[in-house]
Design an enzyme around this catalytic site. Sequence first.
Site, PDB file in Angstrom:
ATOM      1  N   GLY A  32       0.785  -1.224   0.000  1.00  0.00           N
ATOM      2  CA  GLY A  32       0.000   0.000   0.000  1.00  0.00           C
ATOM      3  C   GLY A  32       0.822   1.282   0.000  1.00  0.00           C
ATOM      4  O   GLY A  32       0.279   2.364  -0.195  1.00  0.00           O
ATOM      5  N   CYS A 241     -27.360  -9.920 -16.421  1.00  0.00           N
ATOM      6  CA  CYS A 241     -26.834  -9.580 -17.746  1.00  0.00           C
ATOM      7  C   CYS A 241     -27.823 -10.002 -18.822  1.00  0.00           C
ATOM      8  O   CYS A 241     -28.311 -11.134 -18.812  1.00  0.00           O
ATOM      9  CB  CYS A 241     -25.486 -10.278 -17.964  1.00  0.00           C
ATOM     10  SG  CYS A 241     -24.900 -10.175 -19.668  1.00  0.00           S
ATOM     11  N   CYS A 244     -25.952 -12.983 -20.966  1.00  0.00           N
ATOM     12  CA  CYS A 244     -25.570 -14.286 -20.407  1.00  0.00           C
ATOM     13  C   CYS A 244     -26.312 -14.618 -19.120  1.00  0.00           C
ATOM     14  O   CYS A 244     -26.119 -15.690 -18.551  1.00  0.00           O
ATOM     15  CB  CYS A 244     -24.063 -14.357 -20.176  1.00  0.00           C
ATOM     16  SG  CYS A 244     -23.529 -13.507 -18.674  1.00  0.00           S
ATOM     17  N   CYS A 266     -22.747  -7.604 -19.159  1.00  0.00           N
ATOM     18  CA  CYS A 266     -21.494  -7.750 -18.420  1.00  0.00           C
ATOM     19  C   CYS A 266     -20.457  -6.741 -18.902  1.00  0.00           C
ATOM     20  O   CYS A 266     -20.229  -6.603 -20.099  1.00  0.00           O
ATOM     21  CB  CYS A 266     -20.897  -9.134 -18.645  1.00  0.00           C
ATOM     22  SG  CYS A 266     -21.755 -10.456 -17.813  1.00  0.00           S
ATOM     23  N   CYS A 272     -18.570 -12.906 -19.860  1.00  0.00           N
ATOM     24  CA  CYS A 272     -19.858 -13.004 -20.540  1.00  0.00           C
ATOM     25  C   CYS A 272     -19.791 -14.031 -21.678  1.00  0.00           C
ATOM     26  O   CYS A 272     -20.650 -14.904 -21.802  1.00  0.00           O
ATOM     27  CB  CYS A 272     -20.252 -11.637 -21.097  1.00  0.00           C
ATOM     28  SG  CYS A 272     -21.986 -11.493 -21.538  1.00  0.00           S
TER      29      CYS A 272
END
Lengths: 297, 368
Positions: A32, A241, A244, A266, A272
Amino acid sequence: MNDLATYNFAYLDEQTKRMIRRAILKAVAIPGYQVPFASREMPMPYGWGTGGVQVTASILGPNDVLKVIDQGADDTTNAVSIRAFFQKVADVAVTTKTKDATIIQTRHRIPEETLKEGQTLVYQVPIPEPLRFLEPRETETRKMHALEEYGLMHVKLYEDIARNGHIATTYAYPVKVEGRYVMDPSPTPKFDNPKMHMSEALQLFGAGREKRIYAVPPYTEVVSLDFEDHPFEIQQFDKPCALCGAENVYLDEVVLDDKGGRMFVCSDTDHCEDRRAHGHAGQMLARPTQESQEAAE
Amino acid sequence: MYVAVKGGEAAIANAHRLLADRRRGDRSLPSITIEQVVEQLGLAVDRVMAEASLYDPALAALAVRQARGDMIEAIFILRAYRTTLPRFGYSEPVDTATMKVERRVSATYKDLPGGQLLGPTFDYTHRLLDPSLIADEAVAEPAAKEPGEHVMRVSDILDGEGLIEGDGRMPEGHVMGDLTREPMEFPMARDLRLQALARGDEGFLLALAYSTQRGYGRTHPFVGEVRIGEVEVELDLPELGFAVSLGLIRVTECQMVNQFKGSAKQPPQFTRGYGLVFGQSERKAMSMSLVDRALRTDEFSEDIVAPAQDQEFVISHADNVQATGFVEHLKLPHYVDFQAELDLVRRMRREYEAARAGGEDGMKEAAE
Ligand SMILES: [Zn+2]
């Protein structure tokens, strides 16, 4: 002027790669923490992935398989351009399949498919400093990180709640890494934040213009900042979606006509396509045979 | 049905073909040669060399042509090439006192050793469009002799009396930085600041310099001297034990003389701002010297009250290749983040409408 066209493997010279690898090692050692590095001038514009490209170029080997996405998709123009760059300068194998890739360079998304050990996710970062918009001076923000002085960030989030009833940050949502540094996850939607937590994959962040590299090593705690009475929550979508049928994935809104017609699909194109290849179908794709197939499942 | 709006390889290839077509323009006209650009658009070439930090007129001209005359694009192309070049070493500081001066003016003295030399300047031309250029009429040979005179620097004249600070030295043991090889960190020492200003955007520095004249960090400047001409670049070779000449480059140098009140430790003395730029660019060198002086606040215990005095602000935003990249990256797709914002705004709108409906009901009830 005729012998200009010879470049080292993966464009950068080996000395530069070593310098960048040292910065990456330091970043991995201090999760970080933003490590300054001598960012090079790349043959693509600043803000278009120069940091990510330098990180990828430094860790890329001839046996790697590279995937590049922008907005979750492999076929967005800048992703196409960066992938073509590495094919040209490193002759590296490329893929669109998340699970086949050893290195995935991304802008704005984390793939839906859970990343595995041995994979590296390289983020393109525009503004690495999570405190930048609270304090524009680098000299000040570095001090704040050193002293772990993150009160200003909590005040900002609190002001959001006071004003809007919500934390109004929807992307680049700040996280705390391993209980120490507050980090910018790059402008991914906060939907993706939980994927960073305890990820098996190595996550590297490159900011070329701002000359910073930072990292989240595998199995590292990544916690989105929040309050007890306003816990962190991710975006929810009303419908699955349309192509899909996937639920609990991040969706792009596609405008279909000028009469308010919309569909949601997606954002992760590989996810997808993979689902559709396995017989899943959403509302807009549904054909009778597939519908009955879905019902049978 | 769903139409893929995402671009692909074919779209990119077609766009680049169209770009090449537009760059070439009407095929019935001859294309411009690199030599023509170097000879006839020399100041454009100079600017590209200066802000790309690479002294090579032919490559700069190629970049100008390739960029269709877009200066920042040309600078970008040349920088991306420069970055791949190996480093053999760092040259010795150029000695501008030995410059073969083609132009040299001072605003602080009426006459001085070596005199005022106007050189190839736009100054005192009337800015009237010149139709003779369309007809490509013959141009007279210049009256002046070849450049080649060494003249005393104005700062050395003042220095003789101790009235002006010296050329400036970095502290003992200071290793000269290289902005292109080290990460930027603030506060930044003057060597690195000057490197950043030398490659900084001419327009940005011009505006900042102008702002100091209008009171935003006033420095009371006088042009001690602007000189343009060729200087020798030398590289010290440890194996040989002496410096060898790499050749001549044309540069513009500006020594700005600024007011300064003395302190307890120092007698009253003029201070200086410094500008040095590849090629012929007085505007850039003068702007650089004004901004350099404005940035030296810590040396003179001056309060930072204006943008031009704030080194993080100035240095972080002076680089036009960085700036154009980041500003223009906004045209890249951001729809994932925009979707997140859209979702939140819709939610907040629903809550707002609900609260308002609730409020109206409450009002009605109260009235009943
Ligand atoms: Zn889908």
